[in-house]
Design a protein around this motif. Structure first.
Motif, PDB file in Angstrom:
ATOM      1  N   MET A   1     -16.712 -14.887   3.153  1.00  0.00           N
ATOM      2  CA  MET A   1     -15.754 -14.395   2.978  1.00  0.00           C
ATOM      3  C   MET A   1     -14.659 -14.524   4.213  1.00  0.00           C
ATOM      4  N   SER A   2     -13.310 -15.119   3.940  1.00  0.00           N
ATOM      5  CA  SER A   2     -12.330 -15.604   5.154  1.00  0.00           C
ATOM      6  C   SER A   2     -11.686 -14.140   5.613  1.00  0.00           C
ATOM      7  N   PRO A   3     -11.336 -14.054   6.796  1.00  0.00           N
ATOM      8  CA  PRO A   3     -10.645 -13.089   7.017  1.00  0.00           C
ATOM      9  C   PRO A   3      -9.027 -12.903   6.430  1.00  0.00           C
ATOM     10  N   THR A   4      -8.645 -11.652   6.202  1.00  0.00           N
ATOM     11  CA  THR A   4      -7.311 -11.545   5.463  1.00  0.00           C
ATOM     12  C   THR A   4      -6.224 -11.570   6.585  1.00  0.00           C
ATOM     13  N   PRO A   5      -5.511 -12.483   6.241  1.00  0.00           N
ATOM     14  CA  PRO A   5      -4.180 -12.667   7.245  1.00  0.00           C
ATOM     15  C   PRO A   5      -3.394 -11.524   7.445  1.00  0.00           C
ATOM     16  N   ILE A   6      -2.933 -11.334   8.749  1.00  0.00           N
ATOM     17  CA  ILE A   6      -2.479  -9.839   9.075  1.00  0.00           C
ATOM     18  C   ILE A   6      -0.981  -9.726   8.622  1.00  0.00           C
ATOM     19  N   ASN A   7      -0.460 -11.132   8.425  1.00  0.00           N
ATOM     20  CA  ASN A   7       1.060 -11.072   7.919  1.00  0.00           C
ATOM     21  C   ASN A   7       1.212 -10.837   6.274  1.00  0.00           C
ATOM     22  N   LEU A   8       0.353 -10.212   5.628  1.00  0.00           N
ATOM     23  CA  LEU A   8       0.404 -10.187   4.153  1.00  0.00           C
ATOM     24  C   LEU A   8       1.508  -8.689   4.034  1.00  0.00           C
ATOM     25  N   PRO A   9       2.242  -9.127   2.921  1.00  0.00           N
ATOM     26  CA  PRO A   9       3.132  -7.580   2.701  1.00  0.00           C
ATOM     27  C   PRO A   9       2.257  -6.179   2.449  1.00  0.00           C
ATOM     28  N   SER A  10       2.729  -5.090   2.917  1.00  0.00           N
ATOM     29  CA  SER A  10       2.046  -3.760   3.129  1.00  0.00           C
ATOM     30  C   SER A  10       2.306  -3.032   1.880  1.00  0.00           C
ATOM     31  N   THR A  11       1.500  -2.452   1.174  1.00  0.00           N
ATOM     32  CA  THR A  11       1.619  -1.751  -0.055  1.00  0.00           C
ATOM     33  C   THR A  11       0.727  -0.528   0.171  1.00  0.00           C
ATOM     34  N   LEU A  12       1.537   0.697   0.020  1.00  0.00           N
ATOM     35  CA  LEU A  12       1.215   1.982   0.117  1.00  0.00           C
ATOM     36  C   LEU A  12       1.008   2.612  -1.440  1.00  0.00           C
ATOM     37  N   ILE A  13      -0.187   3.100  -1.693  1.00  0.00           N
ATOM     38  CA  ILE A  13      -0.551   3.396  -3.018  1.00  0.00           C
ATOM     39  C   ILE A  13      -0.965   4.913  -2.995  1.00  0.00           C
ATOM     40  N   ILE A  14      -0.412   5.635  -3.997  1.00  0.00           N
ATOM     41  CA  ILE A  14      -0.372   7.004  -4.094  1.00  0.00           C
ATOM     42  C   ILE A  14      -1.018   7.241  -5.681  1.00  0.00           C
ATOM     43  N   GLU A  15      -2.299   7.489  -5.391  1.00  0.00           N
ATOM     44  CA  GLU A  15      -3.104   7.579  -7.009  1.00  0.00           C
ATOM     45  C   GLU A  15      -4.141   8.643  -6.642  1.00  0.00           C
ATOM     46  N   ASP A  16      -4.262   9.573  -7.508  1.00  0.00           N
ATOM     47  CA  ASP A  16      -5.459  10.771  -7.202  1.00  0.00           C
ATOM     48  C   ASP A  16      -6.549  10.172  -8.127  1.00  0.00           C
ATOM     49  N   ASP A  17      -6.828   9.322  -8.933  1.00  0.00           N
ATOM     50  CA  ASP A  17      -7.714   8.908  -9.828  1.00  0.00           C
ATOM     51  C   ASP A  17      -8.547   7.824  -9.087  1.00  0.00           C
ATOM     52  N   LEU A  18      -9.777   8.089  -8.646  1.00  0.00           N
ATOM     53  CA  LEU A  18     -10.535   7.099  -7.869  1.00  0.00           C
ATOM     54  C   LEU A  18     -10.752   5.759  -8.711  1.00  0.00           C
ATOM     55  N   TYR A  19     -10.864   5.569  -9.909  1.00  0.00           N
ATOM     56  CA  TYR A  19     -11.152   4.503 -10.659  1.00  0.00           C
ATOM     57  C   TYR A  19      -9.834   3.805 -10.644  1.00  0.00           C
TER      58      TYR A  19
ATOM     59  N   PRO B   1       5.688   0.681   4.613  1.00  0.00           N
ATOM     60  CA  PRO B   1       5.113  -0.311   4.167  1.00  0.00           C
ATOM     61  C   PRO B   1       6.219  -1.085   3.121  1.00  0.00           C
ATOM     62  N   ASP B   2       5.870  -2.201   3.052  1.00  0.00           N
ATOM     63  CA  ASP B   2       6.811  -3.101   2.106  1.00  0.00           C
ATOM     64  C   ASP B   2       7.294  -2.675   0.805  1.00  0.00           C
ATOM     65  N   ILE B   3       6.137  -1.895   0.314  1.00  0.00           N
ATOM     66  CA  ILE B   3       6.450  -1.466  -1.242  1.00  0.00           C
ATOM     67  C   ILE B   3       5.576  -0.185  -1.451  1.00  0.00           C
ATOM     68  N   ILE B   4       5.882   0.874  -2.261  1.00  0.00           N
ATOM     69  CA  ILE B   4       5.227   1.868  -2.497  1.00  0.00           C
ATOM     70  C   ILE B   4       4.853   1.971  -4.082  1.00  0.00           C
ATOM     71  N   ILE B   5       3.700   2.168  -4.396  1.00  0.00           N
ATOM     72  CA  ILE B   5       3.296   2.392  -5.697  1.00  0.00           C
ATOM     73  C   ILE B   5       2.735   3.923  -5.756  1.00  0.00           C
ATOM     74  N   THR B   6       3.276   4.630  -6.491  1.00  0.00           N
ATOM     75  CA  THR B   6       2.807   6.073  -7.002  1.00  0.00           C
ATOM     76  C   THR B   6       2.826   6.530  -8.312  1.00  0.00           C
ATOM     77  N   ASP B   7       1.608   7.120  -8.571  1.00  0.00           N
ATOM     78  CA  ASP B   7       1.463   7.795  -9.663  1.00  0.00           C
ATOM     79  C   ASP B   7       2.579   8.951  -9.902  1.00  0.00           C
ATOM     80  N   LEU B   8       2.916   9.358 -11.145  1.00  0.00           N
ATOM     81  CA  LEU B   8       3.602  10.679 -11.117  1.00  0.00           C
ATOM     82  C   LEU B   8       3.051  11.899 -11.049  1.00  0.00           C
TER      83      LEU B   8
END
Length: 135
Positions: free
Chosen positions: A1-19, A53-60
């Protein structure tokens, strides 16, 4: 597995369901760095500590600070109001969608969703905001 590049856009995820956390993280892991929180209060603290982060994804429906309250806090802040926010919800209700969009959400996606569609929508929002370029 190759290393993840550092300059990828960042995403903040807010989700309480583990699945759902796993599905969203897996879907975005190739093209984004992700940080996942189970509730909005922890995510807000993370932002206030200087992580932007560059974008936020949140559950209601998240504990301690729900997605709508989180959105209102972000959009009323001079520091965070330019961060795009995508709302995820199991509620497929026109009034809820309109309320979120009027409060400043950049998109509203109903669960269950196609993970590729989520990624495509995020890329379009980030392109529009000048955070990424698409071929």
């Amino acid at each position: 597995m190759s290393p993840t590049p550092i300059n990828l856009p960042s995403t903040l995820i807010i989700e309480d369901d583990l699945y759902m956390q796993g599905i969203i993280s897996q879907c975005l892991s190739e093209n984004f760095t992700t940080m996942v929180f189970s509730d909005g209060m922890d995510a807000l603290t993370y932002l206030q500590e200087g992580h932007i982060p560059d974008i936020i994804i949140t559950d209601l429906n998240t504990p301690n600070l729900g997605g709508m309250q989180f959105l209102e806090q972000i959009k009323s802040s001079g520091f965070f109001n330019s961060i795009p926010v995508v709302i995820l919800s199991g509620v497929d209700n026109t009034e809820t969608r309109i309320k979120c969009l009027e409060a400043g959400a950049d998109d509203f996606i109903v669960k269950p969703f196609n993970p590729r569609e989520l990624e495509a929508r995020i890329k379009i929002i980030l392109k529009r905001s000048g955070k990424i370029t698409l071929n």
